[in-house]
Design an enzyme around this catalytic site. Structure first.
Site, PDB file in Angstrom:
ATOM      1  N   CYS A   1      34.739 -81.790  -7.872  1.00  0.00           N
ATOM      2  CA  CYS A   1      34.490 -82.912  -6.956  1.00  0.00           C
ATOM      3  C   CYS A   1      33.144 -82.742  -6.245  1.00  0.00           C
ATOM      4  O   CYS A   1      32.827 -81.658  -5.763  1.00  0.00           O
ATOM      5  CB  CYS A   1      35.624 -82.990  -5.935  1.00  0.00           C
ATOM      6  SG  CYS A   1      35.468 -84.402  -4.838  1.00  0.00           S
TER       7      CYS A   1
ATOM      8  N   CYS B   1      48.807 -94.502   3.732  1.00  0.00           N
ATOM      9  CA  CYS B   1      49.250 -93.129   3.956  1.00  0.00           C
ATOM     10  C   CYS B   1      48.029 -92.372   4.455  1.00  0.00           C
ATOM     11  O   CYS B   1      47.064 -92.202   3.701  1.00  0.00           O
ATOM     12  CB  CYS B   1      49.768 -92.537   2.646  1.00  0.00           C
ATOM     13  SG  CYS B   1      50.124 -90.761   2.752  1.00  0.00           S
TER      14      CYS B   1
ATOM     15  N   CYS C   1      51.911 -93.959  -5.275  1.00  0.00           N
ATOM     16  CA  CYS C   1      50.848 -93.670  -4.310  1.00  0.00           C
ATOM     17  C   CYS C   1      49.673 -93.095  -5.095  1.00  0.00           C
ATOM     18  O   CYS C   1      49.886 -92.319  -6.027  1.00  0.00           O
ATOM     19  CB  CYS C   1      51.346 -92.667  -3.270  1.00  0.00           C
ATOM     20  SG  CYS C   1      50.088 -92.247  -2.050  1.00  0.00           S
TER      21      CYS C   1
ATOM     22  N   CYS D   1      34.287 -80.959   1.218  1.00  0.00           N
ATOM     23  CA  CYS D   1      35.391 -80.697   2.151  1.00  0.00           C
ATOM     24  C   CYS D   1      35.653 -79.186   2.188  1.00  0.00           C
ATOM     25  O   CYS D   1      35.985 -78.587   1.153  1.00  0.00           O
ATOM     26  CB  CYS D   1      36.645 -81.426   1.693  1.00  0.00           C
ATOM     27  SG  CYS D   1      36.315 -83.160   1.295  1.00  0.00           S
TER      28      CYS D   1
ATOM     29  N   CYS E   1      38.852 -77.467   0.634  1.00  0.00           N
ATOM     30  CA  CYS E   1      39.379 -77.892  -0.672  1.00  0.00           C
ATOM     31  C   CYS E   1      38.938 -77.018  -1.843  1.00  0.00           C
ATOM     32  O   CYS E   1      37.745 -76.778  -2.058  1.00  0.00           O
ATOM     33  CB  CYS E   1      38.987 -79.334  -0.930  1.00  0.00           C
ATOM     34  SG  CYS E   1      39.787 -80.014  -2.403  1.00  0.00           S
TER      35      CYS E   1
ATOM     36  N   ARG F   1      55.141 -86.934   7.237  1.00  0.00           N
ATOM     37  CA  ARG F   1      55.420 -86.002   6.122  1.00  0.00           C
ATOM     38  C   ARG F   1      54.983 -84.582   6.438  1.00  0.00           C
ATOM     39  O   ARG F   1      53.818 -84.327   6.762  1.00  0.00           O
ATOM     40  CB  ARG F   1      54.755 -86.479   4.834  1.00  0.00           C
ATOM     41  CG  ARG F   1      55.128 -85.556   3.656  1.00  0.00           C
ATOM     42  CD  ARG F   1      54.639 -86.048   2.303  1.00  0.00           C
ATOM     43  NE  ARG F   1      54.997 -87.420   2.108  1.00  0.00           N
ATOM     44  CZ  ARG F   1      54.124 -88.401   1.909  1.00  0.00           C
ATOM     45  NH1 ARG F   1      52.838 -88.146   1.844  1.00  0.00           N
ATOM     46  NH2 ARG F   1      54.530 -89.636   1.762  1.00  0.00           N
TER      47      ARG F   1
ATOM     48  N   CYS G   1      52.998 -89.521  -6.211  1.00  0.00           N
ATOM     49  CA  CYS G   1      51.657 -89.562  -5.629  1.00  0.00           C
ATOM     50  C   CYS G   1      50.662 -88.917  -6.592  1.00  0.00           C
ATOM     51  O   CYS G   1      50.805 -87.736  -6.931  1.00  0.00           O
ATOM     52  CB  CYS G   1      51.611 -88.788  -4.323  1.00  0.00           C
ATOM     53  SG  CYS G   1      52.890 -89.259  -3.168  1.00  0.00           S
TER      54      CYS G   1
HETATM   55  N1  SAM Z   1      39.749 -86.696  -3.303  1.00  0.00           N
HETATM   56  C1  SAM Z   1      40.653 -87.492  -2.578  1.00  0.00           C
HETATM   57  C2  SAM Z   1      40.413 -87.442  -1.098  1.00  0.00           C
HETATM   58  O1  SAM Z   1      39.801 -86.534  -0.613  1.00  0.00           O
HETATM   59  O2  SAM Z   1      40.874 -88.379  -0.428  1.00  0.00           O
HETATM   60  C3  SAM Z   1      42.094 -87.159  -2.863  1.00  0.00           C
HETATM   61  C4  SAM Z   1      42.605 -85.757  -2.975  1.00  0.00           C
HETATM   62  S1  SAM Z   1      42.478 -84.730  -1.525  1.00  0.00           S
HETATM   63  C5  SAM Z   1      42.842 -83.153  -2.212  1.00  0.00           C
HETATM   64  C6  SAM Z   1      43.859 -85.173  -0.517  1.00  0.00           C
HETATM   65  C7  SAM Z   1      44.076 -84.464   0.796  1.00  0.00           C
HETATM   66  O3  SAM Z   1      44.653 -83.191   0.586  1.00  0.00           O
HETATM   67  C8  SAM Z   1      42.883 -84.160   1.669  1.00  0.00           C
HETATM   68  O4  SAM Z   1      42.463 -85.274   2.397  1.00  0.00           O
HETATM   69  C9  SAM Z   1      43.425 -83.075   2.590  1.00  0.00           C
HETATM   70  O5  SAM Z   1      43.964 -83.654   3.761  1.00  0.00           O
HETATM   71  C10 SAM Z   1      44.519 -82.420   1.754  1.00  0.00           C
HETATM   72  N2  SAM Z   1      44.154 -81.040   1.391  1.00  0.00           N
HETATM   73  C11 SAM Z   1      43.278 -80.669   0.451  1.00  0.00           C
HETATM   74  N3  SAM Z   1      43.172 -79.329   0.374  1.00  0.00           N
HETATM   75  C12 SAM Z   1      44.008 -78.828   1.308  1.00  0.00           C
HETATM   76  C13 SAM Z   1      44.325 -77.501   1.733  1.00  0.00           C
HETATM   77  N4  SAM Z   1      43.755 -76.436   1.197  1.00  0.00           N
HETATM   78  N5  SAM Z   1      45.240 -77.350   2.715  1.00  0.00           N
HETATM   79  C14 SAM Z   1      45.817 -78.433   3.267  1.00  0.00           C
HETATM   80  N6  SAM Z   1      45.555 -79.707   2.912  1.00  0.00           N
HETATM   81  C15 SAM Z   1      44.650 -79.912   1.955  1.00  0.00           C
HETATM   82 FE1  SF4 Z   2      37.073 -83.851  -3.289  1.00  0.00          FE
HETATM   83 FE2  SF4 Z   2      38.857 -82.142  -2.346  1.00  0.00          FE
HETATM   84 FE3  SF4 Z   2      37.321 -83.495  -0.680  1.00  0.00          FE
HETATM   85 FE4  SF4 Z   2      39.237 -84.813  -2.059  1.00  0.00          FE
HETATM   86  S1  SF4 Z   2      39.554 -83.232  -0.512  1.00  0.00           S
HETATM   87  S2  SF4 Z   2      37.104 -85.439  -1.731  1.00  0.00           S
HETATM   88  S3  SF4 Z   2      39.194 -83.604  -3.967  1.00  0.00           S
HETATM   89  S4  SF4 Z   2      36.609 -81.965  -2.191  1.00  0.00           S
END
Ligand code: SAM
Ligand code: SF4
Ligand code: DTB
Length: 335
Positions: A59, A194, A134, A63, A66, A266, A103
């Protein structure tokens, strides 16, 4: 009698009011939250969702929590978008295991138009299995949002993650305002929203409260509010983040329940590290949805056996499936 969807829902929460609630003695806060919960929901029913990563890793966003960001040093390799038939086979297994919402998440900043036909086929196929759908695909254009609505998408997940003030400490490749813009498109298209966040990224209690105020004061409260406990993923900037005090976590759930009385709250990522007792307190405080199954997107989750043992000990039952309606309002046939 139809539920009055407006009477107890307020959109004028102030930070001071929310902070005062958060600072109440633990049992006073829990009692208040549980009272709200009982007035709106059956406190012994939990909505069961199942996640699938339909496109993993690589990606472009940064973030810092992530594992799927190409900028983070995690070992994860990037996959292509999963084939529709494989998604539907996984969805069928989830349905047979008791999930009522499926989801599907993609590691994208936003979807490419060339992927939309497959995404629409996934939505239609999962709905035909009798589950709510979702998607979480990143930022959406107006046209993409309408296409998802037309395909029958029930929910779109798009987390605000934290307070506006702390957002730039966690993500620099997009803004809090970008997030709100997609949420507005989704809401205006008539897709259920959501949206929630993550605790444990170094934010203060004030940031957590501000995040809940931002969620509760949206023009329509999100139908689903995931509260994630950070899973500190190896190779990410937050890999060594300090764990959240479980009582603080429960307080946030309680506050979410009081401020968003009719939303499903949730208990999301982080349950593998949570004791049964902490999870039970979360359910008492108003959490009434979870992710079932042994994997979230890339990280582990408690398996169904552990959850069913806990449900048995607490007398909890999965929430029944909502009827899947065709755009005309006629129930769709499940296959
Ligand atoms: N890329 C899309 C986005 O960012 O909206 C969808 C997937 S993203 C992985 C979905 C959500 O997962 C993130 O907004 C975050 O809140 C949660 N998330 C991701 N990594 C995480 C982690 N290591 N611990 C807890 N929540 C996490
Ligand atoms: Fe990409 Fe992870 Fe951020 Fe979603 S949460 S935008 S998958 S880096
Ligand atoms: C949400 O708030 N949590 C889910 C879902 N929405 C998409 C994702 C949790 C991801 C946990 C880390 C992982 O599996 O990589």
């Amino acid at each position: 009698m139809a539920k009055d969807l407006t009477a107890r829902v307020r959109h004028d929460w102030t930070r001071t009011e929310a902070a005062d609630l958060y600072a109440r003695p633990f049992f006073d806060l829990l009692y208040q939250a549980h009272t709200v919960h009982r007035a709106e929901f059956d406190p012994n029913r939990i909505q069961m969702s199942r996640l699938l990563s339909i496109k993993t890793g690589g990606c472009p966003e940064d973030c810092s929590y992530c594992s799927q960001s190409a900028r983070n040093g995690s070992e994860l390799s990037a996959s292509k978008l999963m084939e529709v038939e494989r998604v539907l086979a996984e969805a069928r297994k989830a349905r047979d295991a008791g999930a009522t919402r499926y989801c599907m998440g993609a590691a994208w900043r936003s979807p490419k138009d060339r992927d939309m036909a497959a995404i629409e086929a996934m939505v239609k196929g999962v709905r035909a299995l009798g589950m709510e759908t979702c998607m979480t695909l990143g930022m959406l254009s107006g046209e993409q949002t309408l296409r998802l609505k037309e395909a029958g998408l029930d929910y779109y997940n798009h987390n605000i993650d934290t307070s506006e003030a702390f957002y730039g400490e966690v993500i620099t490749t997009r803004t809090f305002a970008d997030r709100l813009e997609t949420l507005e498109r989704v809401r205006e298209a008539g897709i259920k929203v959501c949206t929630g966040g993550i605790l444990g990224m170094g934010e203060t209690a004030g940031d957590r409260i501000d995040m809940l105020v931002a969620l509760a004061n949206l023009p329509e409260q999100p139908q689903s509010v995931p509260i994630n406990m950070l899973i500190p993923m190896e190779g990410t900037p937050l890999q060594d983040a300090a764990p959240v005090d479980p009582f603080d976590f429960v307080r946030v759930i309680a506050l979410a329940r009081i401020m968003m009385p009719q939303s499903h709250v949730r208990l999301s990522a982080g349950r593998t590290e949570m004791s049964d007792e902490t999870q039970a307190l979360c359910f008492f405080a108003g959490a009434n949805s979870l992710f079932m199954g042994d994997t979230l997107l890339t990280a582990p989750n408690p398996d169904q056996d552990r959850d069913m043992v806990l449900f048995g000990r607490l007398g909890l039952k999965p929430e029944e499936a909502a009827p899947i309606l065709e755009p005309t309002g006629v129930p769709a046939a499940a296959s």
